[in-house]
Design a protein around this motif. Sequence first.
Motif, PDB file in Angstrom:
ATOM      1  N   PRO A  72       0.846  -1.194   0.000  1.00  0.00           N
ATOM      2  CA  PRO A  72       0.000   0.000   0.000  1.00  0.00           C
ATOM      3  C   PRO A  72       0.886   1.251   0.000  1.00  0.00           C
ATOM      4  O   PRO A  72       1.861   1.331   0.748  1.00  0.00           O
ATOM      5  N   LEU A  73       0.582   2.190  -0.869  1.00  0.00           N
ATOM      6  CA  LEU A  73       1.322   3.450  -0.947  1.00  0.00           C
ATOM      7  C   LEU A  73       0.480   4.554  -0.335  1.00  0.00           C
ATOM      8  O   LEU A  73      -0.734   4.588  -0.518  1.00  0.00           O
ATOM      9  N   ALA A  74       1.119   5.458   0.379  1.00  0.00           N
ATOM     10  CA  ALA A  74       0.404   6.573   0.991  1.00  0.00           C
ATOM     11  C   ALA A  74       1.107   7.873   0.609  1.00  0.00           C
ATOM     12  O   ALA A  74       2.306   8.024   0.867  1.00  0.00           O
ATOM     13  N   PRO A  75       0.394   8.817  -0.010  1.00  0.00           N
ATOM     14  CA  PRO A  75       1.022  10.087  -0.359  1.00  0.00           C
ATOM     15  C   PRO A  75       1.279  10.924   0.884  1.00  0.00           C
ATOM     16  O   PRO A  75       0.496  10.917   1.835  1.00  0.00           O
ATOM     17  N   THR A  76       2.398  11.635   0.878  1.00  0.00           N
ATOM     18  CA  THR A  76       2.762  12.494   2.006  1.00  0.00           C
ATOM     19  C   THR A  76       3.688  13.593   1.506  1.00  0.00           C
ATOM     20  O   THR A  76       3.908  13.740   0.306  1.00  0.00           O
ATOM     21  N   THR A  77       4.262  14.337   2.438  1.00  0.00           N
ATOM     22  CA  THR A  77       5.224  15.385   2.085  1.00  0.00           C
ATOM     23  C   THR A  77       6.612  14.983   2.563  1.00  0.00           C
ATOM     24  O   THR A  77       6.762  14.106   3.404  1.00  0.00           O
ATOM     25  N   SER A  78       7.626  15.640   2.021  1.00  0.00           N
ATOM     26  CA  SER A  78       9.012  15.342   2.411  1.00  0.00           C
ATOM     27  C   SER A  78       9.287  15.690   3.861  1.00  0.00           C
ATOM     28  O   SER A  78      10.194  15.154   4.477  1.00  0.00           O
ATOM     29  N   SER A  79       8.495  16.576   4.429  1.00  0.00           N
ATOM     30  CA  SER A  79       8.696  17.001   5.818  1.00  0.00           C
ATOM     31  C   SER A  79       7.802  16.228   6.781  1.00  0.00           C
ATOM     32  O   SER A  79       7.491  16.711   7.864  1.00  0.00           O
ATOM     33  N   CYS A  80       7.417  15.023   6.425  1.00  0.00           N
ATOM     34  CA  CYS A  80       6.527  14.194   7.240  1.00  0.00           C
ATOM     35  C   CYS A  80       7.202  13.852   8.574  1.00  0.00           C
ATOM     36  O   CYS A  80       8.338  13.385   8.615  1.00  0.00           O
ATOM     37  N   THR A  81       6.498  14.076   9.676  1.00  0.00           N
ATOM     38  CA  THR A  81       7.034  13.796  11.005  1.00  0.00           C
ATOM     39  C   THR A  81       6.727  12.359  11.408  1.00  0.00           C
ATOM     40  O   THR A  81       5.983  11.653  10.725  1.00  0.00           O
ATOM     41  N   ALA A  82       7.280  11.937  12.539  1.00  0.00           N
ATOM     42  CA  ALA A  82       7.007  10.594  13.052  1.00  0.00           C
ATOM     43  C   ALA A  82       5.532  10.438  13.381  1.00  0.00           C
ATOM     44  O   ALA A  82       4.934   9.389  13.114  1.00  0.00           O
ATOM     45  N   GLU A  83       4.922  11.464  13.927  1.00  0.00           N
ATOM     46  CA  GLU A  83       3.496  11.388  14.268  1.00  0.00           C
ATOM     47  C   GLU A  83       2.636  11.276  13.007  1.00  0.00           C
ATOM     48  O   GLU A  83       1.685  10.496  12.958  1.00  0.00           O
ATOM     49  N   GLN A  84       2.978  12.039  11.973  1.00  0.00           N
ATOM     50  CA  GLN A  84       2.233  11.946  10.712  1.00  0.00           C
ATOM     51  C   GLN A  84       2.436  10.577  10.066  1.00  0.00           C
ATOM     52  O   GLN A  84       1.502  10.004   9.508  1.00  0.00           O
ATOM     53  N   THR A  85       3.640  10.045  10.157  1.00  0.00           N
ATOM     54  CA  THR A  85       3.912   8.711   9.620  1.00  0.00           C
ATOM     55  C   THR A  85       3.133   7.662  10.392  1.00  0.00           C
ATOM     56  O   THR A  85       2.602   6.711   9.804  1.00  0.00           O
ATOM     57  N   ALA A  86       3.042   7.815  11.703  1.00  0.00           N
ATOM     58  CA  ALA A  86       2.255   6.885  12.517  1.00  0.00           C
ATOM     59  C   ALA A  86       0.789   6.929  12.102  1.00  0.00           C
ATOM     60  O   ALA A  86       0.127   5.891  12.043  1.00  0.00           O
ATOM     61  N   ARG A  87       0.274   8.103  11.780  1.00  0.00           N
ATOM     62  CA  ARG A  87      -1.107   8.230  11.328  1.00  0.00           C
ATOM     63  C   ARG A  87      -1.305   7.492   9.997  1.00  0.00           C
ATOM     64  O   ARG A  87      -2.268   6.754   9.810  1.00  0.00           O
TER      65      ARG A  87
END
Length: 125
Positions: A72-87
């Motif tokens: 599964p791929l999830a779009p995000t930004t280059s500045s993704c934090t650990a909390e955003q990655t956990a989400r």
Amino acid sequence: MAKDTDNYVLSCDLCQRNKSQPGKPHGHLQPMPIPDAPWEGVSMDFIVVLPKTEGGYDALVVLVNRFTKMIPLAPTTSSCTAEQTARLFFDNVVRLHGVPKSMVSDCGTQFHLYFFWSTIVRSIG
């Protein structure tokens, strides 16, 4: 004479391949254990510096089920934090398949600690 010797050693293919390496020798590679069922083992990596989309995304989180190789791929930004990655991990893995027994990533230990606590808090409530 020392200069000629240095030039010869630098240009000699056999000398370069058989040169001793400074430092301790590397350890042997250990294969990772194969998970017993789907979604018990997950690996995670980021693909960054992609062209920006209309939604402002410029990176992907790649989550790989190590048993079936489903990705599964999830779009995000280059500045993704650990909390955003956990989400993203919670939304794309935990919510659909449950909490995996193991997780592999090349991120640092501080990232992992914060990431796992964020994931646990989200899965509890």
